[in-house]
Motif scaffolding. Structure first.
Motif, PDB file in Angstrom:
ATOM      1  N   LEU A   1       0.773  -1.160   0.069  1.00 43.19           N
ATOM      2  CA  LEU A   1       0.017  -0.025   0.005  1.00 43.19           C
ATOM      3  C   LEU A   1       0.934   1.363   0.131  1.00 43.19           C
ATOM      4  O   LEU A   1       0.577   2.184  -0.816  1.00 43.19           O
ATOM      5  CB  LEU A   1      -0.990   0.122   1.293  1.00 43.19           C
ATOM      6  CG  LEU A   1      -1.851   1.269   1.405  1.00 43.19           C
ATOM      7  CD1 LEU A   1      -2.942   1.354   0.297  1.00 43.19           C
ATOM      8  CD2 LEU A   1      -2.644   1.153   2.485  1.00 43.19           C
ATOM      9  N   GLY A   2       1.873   1.247   1.032  1.00 43.90           N
ATOM     10  CA  GLY A   2       2.822   2.272   0.858  1.00 43.90           C
ATOM     11  C   GLY A   2       3.654   2.776  -0.311  1.00 43.90           C
ATOM     12  O   GLY A   2       3.556   3.865  -1.114  1.00 43.90           O
ATOM     13  N   ALA A   3       4.168   1.627  -0.979  1.00 48.07           N
ATOM     14  CA  ALA A   3       4.870   1.775  -2.252  1.00 48.07           C
ATOM     15  C   ALA A   3       4.071   1.940  -3.539  1.00 48.07           C
ATOM     16  O   ALA A   3       4.379   2.835  -4.334  1.00 48.07           O
ATOM     17  CB  ALA A   3       5.591   0.476  -2.629  1.00 48.07           C
ATOM     18  N   SER A   4       2.638   1.569  -3.449  1.00 45.10           N
ATOM     19  CA  SER A   4       1.664   2.101  -4.449  1.00 45.10           C
ATOM     20  C   SER A   4       1.192   3.540  -4.398  1.00 45.10           C
ATOM     21  O   SER A   4       1.188   4.234  -5.203  1.00 45.10           O
ATOM     22  CB  SER A   4       0.402   1.131  -4.206  1.00 45.10           C
ATOM     23  OG  SER A   4       0.772  -0.275  -4.525  1.00 45.10           O
ATOM     24  N   LEU A   5       1.052   3.924  -3.308  1.00 50.09           N
ATOM     25  CA  LEU A   5       0.614   5.473  -2.926  1.00 50.09           C
ATOM     26  C   LEU A   5       2.056   6.172  -3.437  1.00 50.09           C
ATOM     27  O   LEU A   5       1.676   7.230  -4.042  1.00 50.09           O
ATOM     28  CB  LEU A   5       0.425   5.624  -1.603  1.00 50.09           C
ATOM     29  CG  LEU A   5      -0.837   5.084  -1.001  1.00 50.09           C
ATOM     30  CD1 LEU A   5      -1.177   5.161   0.673  1.00 50.09           C
ATOM     31  CD2 LEU A   5      -1.906   5.812  -1.525  1.00 50.09           C
ATOM     32  N   VAL A   6       3.139   5.877  -3.126  1.00 47.14           N
ATOM     33  CA  VAL A   6       4.167   6.717  -3.418  1.00 47.14           C
ATOM     34  C   VAL A   6       4.161   6.337  -4.879  1.00 47.14           C
ATOM     35  O   VAL A   6       4.535   7.692  -5.517  1.00 47.14           O
ATOM     36  CB  VAL A   6       5.652   6.115  -2.818  1.00 47.14           C
ATOM     37  CG1 VAL A   6       6.841   6.811  -3.437  1.00 47.14           C
ATOM     38  CG2 VAL A   6       5.671   6.386  -1.275  1.00 47.14           C
ATOM     39  N   VAL A   7       4.416   5.244  -5.537  1.00 46.36           N
ATOM     40  CA  VAL A   7       4.714   5.186  -7.190  1.00 46.36           C
ATOM     41  C   VAL A   7       3.461   6.047  -7.773  1.00 46.36           C
ATOM     42  O   VAL A   7       3.704   6.865  -8.928  1.00 46.36           O
ATOM     43  CB  VAL A   7       4.578   3.813  -7.535  1.00 46.36           C
ATOM     44  CG1 VAL A   7       4.223   3.636  -9.042  1.00 46.36           C
ATOM     45  CG2 VAL A   7       5.707   2.816  -6.935  1.00 46.36           C
ATOM     46  N   TYR A   8       2.238   5.823  -7.482  1.00 45.68           N
ATOM     47  CA  TYR A   8       1.077   6.514  -8.304  1.00 45.68           C
ATOM     48  C   TYR A   8       1.124   7.856  -7.590  1.00 45.68           C
ATOM     49  O   TYR A   8       1.032   9.058  -8.698  1.00 45.68           O
ATOM     50  CB  TYR A   8      -0.172   5.863  -7.779  1.00 45.68           C
ATOM     51  CG  TYR A   8      -0.560   4.539  -8.015  1.00 45.68           C
ATOM     52  CD1 TYR A   8      -0.185   4.007  -9.576  1.00 45.68           C
ATOM     53  CD2 TYR A   8      -0.986   3.531  -7.081  1.00 45.68           C
ATOM     54  CE1 TYR A   8      -0.451   2.793  -9.777  1.00 45.68           C
ATOM     55  CE2 TYR A   8      -1.188   2.301  -7.619  1.00 45.68           C
ATOM     56  CZ  TYR A   8      -0.998   1.679  -8.818  1.00 45.68           C
ATOM     57  OH  TYR A   8      -1.017   0.483  -9.169  1.00 45.68           O
ATOM     58  N   GLY A   9       1.447   8.151  -6.733  1.00 42.92           N
ATOM     59  CA  GLY A   9       1.630   9.750  -6.322  1.00 42.92           C
ATOM     60  C   GLY A   9       2.691  10.384  -7.336  1.00 42.92           C
ATOM     61  O   GLY A   9       2.568  11.543  -7.932  1.00 42.92           O
TER      62      GLY A   9
END
Length: 158
Positions: A60-68
């Motif tokens: 979840l954290g990695a996805s938020l960073v990547v999509y952000g």
């Protein structure tokens, strides 16, 4: 475990591709955007399912960073400015009252008034509305009334 991480990365890549298709090819909310959101959410859900609570939080954290970072890059790049509409409309509609047309002015129709068409009064061409149902082309007319942007005319009887 490596297979699970590969699947999560594949979900994220497919989500990014679908978001790009949504932004550049299919404007509005289409299946590409909905599919991108589903793949992004699906990757996080799969991370929780296959990697456990800690792996899910990392996903979840990695996805938020990547999509952000992805959306920040898209918004800051010149890509959107190339396809954006950047023209300004600076024209204005001239009222027929500003043209100096008055009731009683005589002119001639340039097109058939059925019931709206073009008429010329002196050197001024305007859109005119016939009081009768139809007025043929090249017929002498007289202005009966000027209402805002409409000139109402009737044919001159010989």
């Amino acid at each position: 475990m490596i297979l699970n991480i590969t699947i999560i990365i594949a979900f994220a890549v497919i989500a990014v591709i679908l978001f790009l298709l949504e932004i550049f090819l299919f404007p509005g909310v289409t299946l590409a955007g909905i599919g991108g959101a589903l793949f992004a959410i699906g990757g996080v859900v799969y991370g929780y399912y296959s990697l456990g609570m800690t792996g899910g939080h990392v996903t979840l954290g990695a996805s938020l960073v990547v999509y952000g970072v992805f959306f920040y890059w898209i918004l800051r790049s010149k890509s959107l400015q190339r396809i954006a509409l950047n023209t300004n409309i600076d024209s204005r509609l001239t009222s027929t009252r500003d043209l100096g047309l008055n009731p009683g002015d005589e002119g001639v129709t340039l097109s058939r008034l059925a019931p709206v068409g073009k008429a010329r009064f002196g050197n001024t061409t305007v859109e005119a509305r016939a009081m009768e149902s139809f007025v043929d082309e090249h017929t002498p007319v007289v202005i009966v009334q000027v209402e805002g942007y409409q000139v109402i005319v009737k044919s001159i009887q010989n």
